[in-house]
Enzyme design. Structure first.
Site, PDB file in Angstrom:
ATOM      1  N   HIS A  91       0.839  -1.197   0.000  1.00 23.91           N
ATOM      2  CA  HIS A  91       0.000   0.000   0.000  1.00 23.91           C
ATOM      3  C   HIS A  91       0.876   1.250   0.000  1.00 23.91           C
ATOM      4  O   HIS A  91       1.786   1.376   0.817  1.00 23.91           O
ATOM      5  CB  HIS A  91      -0.913   0.020   1.230  1.00 23.91           C
ATOM      6  CG  HIS A  91      -1.712   1.277   1.378  1.00 23.91           C
ATOM      7  ND1 HIS A  91      -1.670   2.063   2.514  1.00 23.91           N
ATOM      8  CD2 HIS A  91      -2.564   1.907   0.526  1.00 23.91           C
ATOM      9  CE1 HIS A  91      -2.471   3.101   2.365  1.00 23.91           C
ATOM     10  NE2 HIS A  91      -3.022   3.034   1.164  1.00 23.91           N
ATOM     11  N   SER A  92       0.633   2.133  -0.936  1.00 24.99           N
ATOM     12  CA  SER A  92       1.157   3.501  -0.942  1.00 24.99           C
ATOM     13  C   SER A  92       2.660   3.600  -1.170  1.00 24.99           C
ATOM     14  O   SER A  92       3.102   4.012  -2.239  1.00 24.99           O
ATOM     15  CB  SER A  92       0.762   4.205   0.368  1.00 24.99           C
ATOM     16  OG  SER A  92       1.157   5.551   0.348  1.00 24.99           O
ATOM     17  N   MET A  93       3.468   3.239  -0.208  1.00 29.01           N
ATOM     18  CA  MET A  93       4.897   3.520  -0.252  1.00 29.01           C
ATOM     19  C   MET A  93       5.590   2.702  -1.346  1.00 29.01           C
ATOM     20  O   MET A  93       5.064   1.705  -1.827  1.00 29.01           O
ATOM     21  CB  MET A  93       5.518   3.243   1.121  1.00 29.01           C
ATOM     22  CG  MET A  93       6.790   4.008   1.390  1.00 29.01           C
ATOM     23  SD  MET A  93       7.142   4.246   3.151  1.00 29.01           S
ATOM     24  CE  MET A  93       7.106   2.620   3.837  1.00 29.01           C
ATOM     25  N   HIS A 148      -7.614   6.834  -0.245  1.00 34.67           N
ATOM     26  CA  HIS A 148      -6.297   6.218  -0.080  1.00 34.67           C
ATOM     27  C   HIS A 148      -6.322   5.011   0.846  1.00 34.67           C
ATOM     28  O   HIS A 148      -5.490   4.110   0.707  1.00 34.67           O
ATOM     29  CB  HIS A 148      -5.322   7.275   0.455  1.00 34.67           C
ATOM     30  CG  HIS A 148      -3.892   6.839   0.446  1.00 34.67           C
ATOM     31  ND1 HIS A 148      -3.251   6.377  -0.689  1.00 34.67           N
ATOM     32  CD2 HIS A 148      -2.970   6.797   1.444  1.00 34.67           C
ATOM     33  CE1 HIS A 148      -2.006   6.062  -0.405  1.00 34.67           C
ATOM     34  NE2 HIS A 148      -1.798   6.306   0.886  1.00 34.67           N
TER      35      HIS A 148
END
Length: 284
Positions: free
Chosen positions: A120-122, A255
């Site tokens: 997720h995300s990073m 997000h």
């Protein structure tokens, strides 16, 4: 979403987590301490490493994993400086390359040579997959930002760290649980109240008078290691070549949709794991 739908969603998550998906704690030794995390699924299930986003912890997968195929063994970790994992030593910078090295340390500790990633995300999920394509069976990226070239800020990052080190040691601010929840929500307004409480399970440490945040504030400093345009393009090409079959899906949400509303994401992730991973035999 209607009240009835919310109740059914909550009941499904509760049933899965209690009756179908027992959870255990994990600790992997690293040179400066330990990487902590949680494990779901059978000992010999297909291995899936779950990597959270910046300033989150492995709790970000708590509502999603119970809805995923039970044939997999899911290991979700608190990356260094996050959740219950050890902080990096004083004077050591946080950077994406360091996180990629941590992922290698984690899978070596788990004795995994072939596994899938849910990230997720990073950026460490797809960076690791680009650098170690032979180890990664499949990659699922949840609202990940890709390989973004950044400007070199070496001097700014160093100055920020050095100025911080000159300060006399300050005690961490102590919060009530409610005030800590307010602060986290203010920094992440897309989180639901339930999601805030889930992340705070590993994001707070109880002390005299209340709670302090467990995360290392150093990872908020400017990153001193930048990603050049040429390296960004090289990593993107490597990832596209190693993962020749891919798909992009857009779902309603924000997000943290995988945490706030996992029932939206779970069918897509489950189908991908079932068709791309579980249905394929591991090489002997």
């Amino acid at each position: 979403m209607s009240t009835r739908s919310l109740f059914l969603s909550f009941f499904l998550r509760l049933y899965c987590s209690v009756f179908m998906c027992p959870v255990s704690e994990l600790s992997v030794r690293v040179p400066w301490g330990e990487i902590r995390g949680k494990v779901w699924g059978p000992d010999h299930g297909r291995p899936v490493l779950c990597l959270h986003g910046w300033a989150d912890n492995c709790g970000t997968f708590k509502t999603l994993i119970p809805l995923l195929p039970k044939d997999c063994r899911y290991v979700a970790v608190d990356l260094a400086g996050h959740g219950l994992s050890s902080h990096r030593p004083p004077g050591v910078f946080y950077s994406f390359p360091a996180y990629v090295a941590d992922v290698r340390r984690i899978v070596d500790g788990l004795q995994w040579t072939k596994f899938s990633i849910i990230g997720h995300s990073m950026g460490e999920s797809h960076t690791f997959s680009s650098l170690y394509p032979d180890m990664v069976e499949a990659v699922i990226l949840l609202d990940a930002f890709g390989f973004l070239p950044t400007d070199p800020v070496l001097n700014l990052g160093m100055e920020e760290m050095l100025q911080y080190e000159k300060k006399t040691e300050e005690k961490k601010r102590v919060y009530t649980f409610e005030k800590a929840a307010e602060r986290l929500l203010a920094a992440n307004p897309t989180l639901s109240e339930e999601s805030v409480h889930i992340l705070l399970e590993r994001g707070l440490v109880q002390v005299d008078g209340g709670f302090v945040f467990s995360r290392d504030l150093h990872f908020n400093f400017i990153l001193i290691i930048h990603l050049s345009l040429s390296l960004s393009l090289s990593l993107s090409l490597s990832l596209s070549l190693s993962l020749s079959q891919h798909m992009v899906v857009t779902v309603p949400g924000d997000h943290h949709v995988h945490l706030n509303n996992p029932e939206v994401v779970a069918p897509l992730v489950s189908d991908f794991l079932q068709t791309k991973v579980i249905s394929h035999q591991l090489p002997a």
